[in-house]
Design an enzyme around this catalytic site. Structure first.
Site, short mmCIF file in Angstrom:
data_model
loop_
_atom_site.label_atom_id
_atom_site.label_comp_id
_atom_site.label_asym_id
_atom_site.label_seq_id
_atom_site.Cartn_x
_atom_site.Cartn_y
_atom_site.Cartn_z
N GLU A 1 6.01 48.79 90.77
CA GLU A 1 4.87 48.78 91.69
C GLU A 1 5.16 47.98 92.95
O GLU A 1 4.74 48.35 94.05
CB GLU A 1 3.64 48.20 90.98
CG GLU A 1 2.39 48.21 91.82
CD GLU A 1 1.19 47.63 91.09
OE1 GLU A 1 0.10 47.65 91.66
OE2 GLU A 1 1.36 47.14 89.95
N ASP A 2 5.91 46.88 92.83
CA ASP A 2 6.04 45.94 93.94
C ASP A 2 7.37 46.01 94.69
O ASP A 2 7.49 45.44 95.78
CB ASP A 2 5.85 44.50 93.43
CG ASP A 2 4.43 44.25 92.93
OD1 ASP A 2 3.56 45.08 93.22
OD2 ASP A 2 4.22 43.23 92.24
#
Length: 754
Positions: free
Chosen positions: A72-73
């Site tokens: 996600e990051d």
């Protein structure tokens, strides 16, 4: 990372190497990134992995905890890359956790914006729960993630702290409880309590700290006395390899709830002082050739025997308080919790709660579903309960389309506190706390629920509104002539039972509506001395329905007649051309009637006379309405489900006329509603507070408490219409404890004037 390495030191070398590789991958991926607290970001996934390791989760889960934010990051990190380096199981958990995190963030961003925003949040929470049912480990990793985020919530803005704490208290703490992970549940509740009710939290913390030294001294003495008594026993050492006795702190949220629920002060709470006894049985020596099933039964029996023997020693040195002994070993809690609880008066005169359990029971109580990886055979009944509620989550997804209704059902039927009750044949049934024999009956089978006429609990006849307790044996009395009562909706708890009761009455009302519509048409045709049997043939009715409504189902015609959308004379003209010619007005005498809105915003076709909203049913904008041509007082407008309107349609159909609400009209109208809920302190204040937030000020408030301590709050409000009323109804239903908000037909109530 040192703490994590220490926690997994006893695992196989291959597992330790895989965890180390996952750590290096996550460390490099998050390099140079800090959290809002200023700490390096890698501290968060490491903390999550430590929580999972303390729970005893498998190696794949610990690796997923380290990797859960990478996709996600971090640009360039994909699920395919995770799978190629760490395997499909780790990918599945990381993928599920990534989806859950995205949905949780989206929900938080929209939660406070508007009603639409709250609907979006509910939809995101629904998708999040469904995503977590794919692999139970996704839920556990998410709980560990949320726990560390709650521990570090202090760096967030106050409004975000409250929003996250509310979501944690409503969803994640109950999830931990449902999985039996008491260690996480208690900490999530106390952390949420700190942000949601800071004054109450600070008060309790201060009061408990004031006498901490005194309580510690009492516990130390009690532990010493109990240890001496257990070591002095001649039988226990033969069965037990180790005895662990420790003082136990009661959690602040638990104390707060108990004070509020029982209306007691802090000094009146008996179990502030508590001791936990953990017993480790010796290895069982069994004859050669004993099969595994028999060995497991023998181990389980001995495990229970040493717990019961220990409680007898406790009661021999201290006086037990009557009614304060709970046997959760014979009757475990629905989440698998097993222990003996007894409250005694110690030699110092202070009440002390003593909890007695085996080490295996303790691991299951603290780590819940995570204990599955430690004890593969642990509590098959509890494991089945956990599997059942995950199946329930999926079933609710298929049954309920509205996201807000889905979340209400999840909170009521799945995440609420549970009781385990039994059928007369000993089958265990898990139901939400507060459930009644009606909920039990519908859980067994719909037909049982619909034919229920009575119930027995533990052999005694009880009302159907009786609240079931843990361990109750419930017997349902049925009759072929039995049928549901609308009163059941006032005390049925489960969404399933309430939905089935409502469905029964909807079907009953549909049958009655069809018959009423049929009778209206038949009576009109007979009054006109027409051939009823010939005109009401299926083919003619189908053709008439097609012409008037665009369908070919005569049921639609009868329902429209019942609802006042069609009149018997209008249908008669379509069925009988002869009747149409007789009723057609002469062209030379036709007078155009101007269409003009009437007082109240109601238009009555073909009439310019005054209209008046009837006080017997108080129609409001958005209701389906019909007019009745009175003798000399204009047209009285009723709701189509008004008992008076139904009677008038039956007795004088020729005086009943179609009516509709004028578009573009404004203003408010009075409506009466009843709020139904179990009586509790602060209920009325909570309801009035909700009305104030919704910008509604009641013109009349009455409250009464009836049988079974059920409170009914009668309110009279000004609303703009049906949609406004529904918004108010939904807001009041969100008040804790409120079971129903019912619109009352007329203004006159309990002798009150109009």
């Amino acid at each position: 990372m040192g703490e994590l390495r220490a926690l997994i030191a006893s695992r196989p070398e291959e597992d330790r190497a895989r965890v180390e590789a996952a750590y290096i991958f996550a460390r490099d991926a998050h390099a140079g990134v800090n959290r809002k607290s200023g700490e390096p970001y890698i501290t968060h996934p490491v903390a999550v992995a430590v929580i999972l390791a303390r729970l005893g989760m498998d190696t794949d889960s610990i690796m997923a905890g380290l990797l859960h934010d990478t996709v996600e990051d971090v640009d360039g990190v994909t699920f395919e890359l995770i799978e190629s380096q760490f395997g499909p199981d780790v990918r599945r958990i990381v993928e599920g956790e990534t989806k859950v995190s995205k949905l949780s963030k989206q929900g938080s961003q929209t939660a406070e914006v508007s009603e639409t925003g709250r609907d979006v949040q509910a939809e995101n929470l629904r998708q999040m729960l469904i995503a977590m049912t794919g692999d139970i480990r996704i839920i556990v990793v998410k709980l560990a993630d949320r726990l560390h985020n709650m521990r570090t919530l202090g760096s967030m803005k106050p409004e975000k702290q409250v929003r996250i704490a509310r979501e944690t208290m409503d969803i994640f703490a109950p999830l931990a409880h449902r999985l039996g992970i008491g260690q996480i549940k208690w900490e999530l509740e106390d952390l949420s309590f700190q942000y949601l009710h800071p004054d109450d939290y600070a008060y309790l913390q201060s009061r408990l700290r004031t006498r901490q030294e005194e309580r510690d001294a009492l516990i130390t003495r009690a532990v010493a006395d109990l240890r001496a008594a257990l070591e002095d026993d001649l039988e226990l050492p033969e069965w037990v390899a180790d005895i662990d006795i420790a003082g136990r702190s009661k959690h602040l949220w638990s104390i707060h709830n108990k004070m509020k629920r029982e209306g007691k002060g802090l000094e009146q709470i008996f179990d502030l002082l508590a001791i936990r006894v953990m017993l480790t049985p010796r290895d069982l020596v069994v004859p050669p050739g004993t099969d595994d099933a028999r060995r497991e039964r023998a181990e389980s029996t001995r495990e229970k025997r040493i717990c019961y023997h220990t409680v007898s020693i406790v009661h021999s040195i201290w006086t037990p308080l009557p009614g304060r002994f709970k046997d959760y070993i014979a009757v475990p809690k629905p989440n698998g919790y097993q222990s003996l609880h007894t409250t005694v008066i110690s030699q110092s005169g202070q009440p002390i709660e003593v909890q007695i359990r085996s080490r295996r029971m303790h691991e299951v109580a603290e780590y819940g579903i995570a204990a599955h990886w430690m004890y593969k055979q642990s509590s098959q009944l509890a494991q089945k309960d956990r599997e059942n509620w995950i199946v329930q989550l999926r079933e609710l997804q298929n049954e309920i389309n509205d996201a807000s209704d889905y979340m209400d059902a999840v909170k009521t039927d799945i995440l609420s506190q549970r009781v385990r009750v039994f059928t007369p044949k000993g089958l265990a049934i898990s139901l939400p706390a507060g459930s009644t024999p009606i909920d039990f009956a519908y859980h067994i089978h719909t037909r049982i629920g619909e034919t229920t006429v009575g119930s027995r609990v533990n052999g005694s006849i009880v009302p159907l509104s009786h609240r079931l307790g843990n361990g109750d044996m419930v017997e349902i009395v049925t009759s072929k002539n039995g049928h549901p009562s609308k009163d059941w909706l006032n005390f049925a708890v489960t969404r399933s039972a309430r939905a089935k009761i409502r469905h029964h009455f909807r079907q009953q009302e549909r049958t009655e509506a069809l018959q009423h519509g049929h009778d209206l048409l038949e009576r009109y045709l007979r009054k006109r001395q027409l051939a009823v049997r010939q005109l009401m043939r299926t083919k003619l009715l189908e053709d008439a329905t097609l012409k008037l409504l665009g369908t070919r189902n005569p049921d639609d015609l009868y329902l429209a007649l019942h609802a006042g959308k069609l009149t018997p004379s209008g249908v008669g003209r379509v069925l009988s051309p002869q009747l149409a010619q007789e009723q057609a007005p002469a062209p030379s005498r036709r007078v155009a009637v101007p269409r003009a809105p009437e007082p109240g915003g109601v238009y009555v076709e073909g009439f310019t006379t005054n209209t008046k909203l009837s006080q017997c049913c108080n129609p409001i904008r958005g209701d389906q309405v019909m007019g009745y041509l009175t003798r000399g007082r204009g047209v009285s407008v009723h709701r189509i489900d008004c008992p008076n309107m139904i009677r008038l349609l039956k007795d004088e159909p020729e005086r009943c006329v179609a009516a509709s609400w004028e578009a573009g009209t404004a203003g408010t109208m009075l409506v009466d509603v009843d709020v139904v809920a179990p009586d509790r302190q602060g209920l009325l204040a909570d309801v009035l507070g909700v009305l104030a937030r919704e910008k509604h000020s009641p013109t009349k408030v009455e409250a009464v408490v009836g049988v079974q301590e059920i409170a009914v709050i009668h309110l009279r409000l000004h609303v703009a219409g049906q949609s406004d009323l529904e918004a108010v109804r939904r807001a009041i239903l969100a008040v804790p404890g409120v079971t129903d908000v019912v619109r009352v037909g007329g203004r006159k109530r309990n002798g009150a004037g109009s």
